[in-house]
Design an enzyme around this catalytic site. Structure first.
Site, PDB file in Angstrom:
ATOM      1  CG  ASP A  83      -2.136  -0.927   1.012  1.00  0.00           C
ATOM      2  OD1 ASP A  83      -2.496  -1.208  -0.148  1.00  0.00           O
ATOM      3  OD2 ASP A  83      -2.701  -1.379   2.023  1.00  0.00           O
ATOM      4  CG  HIS A 108      -6.499  -2.939   0.383  1.00  0.00           C
ATOM      5  ND1 HIS A 108      -7.743  -2.908   0.998  1.00  0.00           N
ATOM      6  CD2 HIS A 108      -5.651  -2.305   1.229  1.00  0.00           C
ATOM      7  CE1 HIS A 108      -7.638  -2.275   2.162  1.00  0.00           C
ATOM      8  NE2 HIS A 108      -6.380  -1.901   2.324  1.00  0.00           N
ATOM      9  CG  ASP A 191      -8.731  -5.350   4.347  1.00  0.00           C
ATOM     10  OD1 ASP A 191      -8.870  -6.566   4.119  1.00  0.00           O
ATOM     11  OD2 ASP A 191      -7.625  -4.802   4.475  1.00  0.00           O
TER      12      ASP A 191
END
Length: 326
Positions: A83, A108, A191
């Site tokens: 990320d 994601h 999440d």
């Protein structure tokens, strides 16, 4: 009720007509790239030279290229790097090569939802998020099964983004198990919340607290390790397969009674208050800002090593060394 899609709802030929650039050959990249290739999709893999995963795609029959080359020569670009690295990769290597008709994909929603990546209006943007690690995505695909996935659209520039996303999910094997429709916001926030309060943060803190309580009371660390960590897999496997009530039917009456009457004393109202605070930090973007700042200033790298010397790690390494079947 959530909308769920299966094999009959997805046209595999849509993704087979595309070239997919997989940026990042780590946890998710490998499983997805291999499944896509085995589903008849042309795949380009990007993995930086010198990185820990650079030799792996070569052994798998890919010739790794730069992120820039992958983006330039792909119709669908899925960014599967960590990320905190995605925004820089996007700005430096992907954005200059986006053009009308291309699609940008994720597994994601972090960078899209928190506006670290802001794609142009002329590209499709979708998410296909397998609800399991890449190794499981690969293994179940090889067994003619699949891992359930989430699918979400952020931007439908072509009018057929959803069909393409479902086709991508089918190539992973996801439609064999079911693909649940969601949004980038819902996937990202749930999440992060789940990881922090239950799956990772809550579980690891509970394990250490139980271990420390027994050891401080004079019990052997090896026994504490088995009771608070090792046997956890037995319980989570039962919950995974049969649900909480199914697990309770498969343990002793003593264990079930202790579960029902003592569990709420450990995870009590104070815990729920903290959960609500954590959820608000996720929703507001406070957690994302904190995480990205600490990643960039080096604080995360320091705190990630804080528990390396915890007694549970020392005794655990010794005991796992005895269990060759692991």
């Amino acid at each position: 009720m959530a909308k769920i899609y299966y094999d009959k709802d997805a046209d595999l030929s849509l993704i087979q007509k595309k070239t997919v650039g997989v940026i990042g050959y780590g946890i998710h990249g490998r499983g997805q790239a291999l499944n896509l290739r085995d589903s008849g999709v042309k795949v380009i893999v990007s993995q930086r030279p010198g990185g820990p995963n650079y030799e792996i795609p070569k052994k798998d029959g890919f010739e790794p290229v730069s992120a820039q080359d992958a983006a330039k020569n792909s119709d669908v670009i899925i960014i599967l790097a960590q990320d905190p690295l995605q925004a820089d990769i996007y700005k430096q290597s992907v954005a200059p090569h986006l053009s009308k008709g291309k699609a940008l994909a994720f597994s994601h929603g972090f960078n899209i939802h928190f506006k670290q990546i802001m794609p142009p209006k002329f590209v499709d943007v979708f998410m296909v998020a397998p609800k399991g690690p890449g190794s499981l995505v690969r293994r179940l695909y090889e067994e003619a099964k699949g891992v359930p996935c989430l699918v979400a659209l952020y931007q439908d520039a072509t009018g057929s983004c959803k069909k393409l996303a479902l086709s991508y999910a089918k190539a992973l094997g996801g439609t064999r198990a079911g693909v649940i429709e969601t949004t980038f916001k819902e996937e990202t926030e749930t999440d992060l919340f789940g990881e922090q309060t239950v799956l990772c943060g809550g579980t690891s803190a509970l394990i250490k607290a139980g271990f420390e309580t027994l050891v401080e009371a004079g019990y052997q660390p090896e026994i504490a390790y088995f009771e608070c960590l090792h046997e956890l897999k037995l319980i989570t496997d039962m919950i995974y397969q049969t649900g909480i009530q199914g697990m309770r039917k498969r343990v002793s009456d003593t264990a079930e009674y202790g579960d029902i009457t003592r569990g709420p004393r450990v995870v009590d109202q104070k815990s729920r208050v903290q959960m609500k605070k954590i959820l608000k930090e996720v929703q507001s973007g406070k957690f994302a800002k904190e995480f990205l700042a600490d990643y960039r200033n080096g604080k995360f790298q320091k705190i990630r090593r804080a528990d390396d010397t915890h007694p549970i790690e020392k005794v655990g390494a010794e005991l796992r060394g005895m269990m060759k079947w692991l």
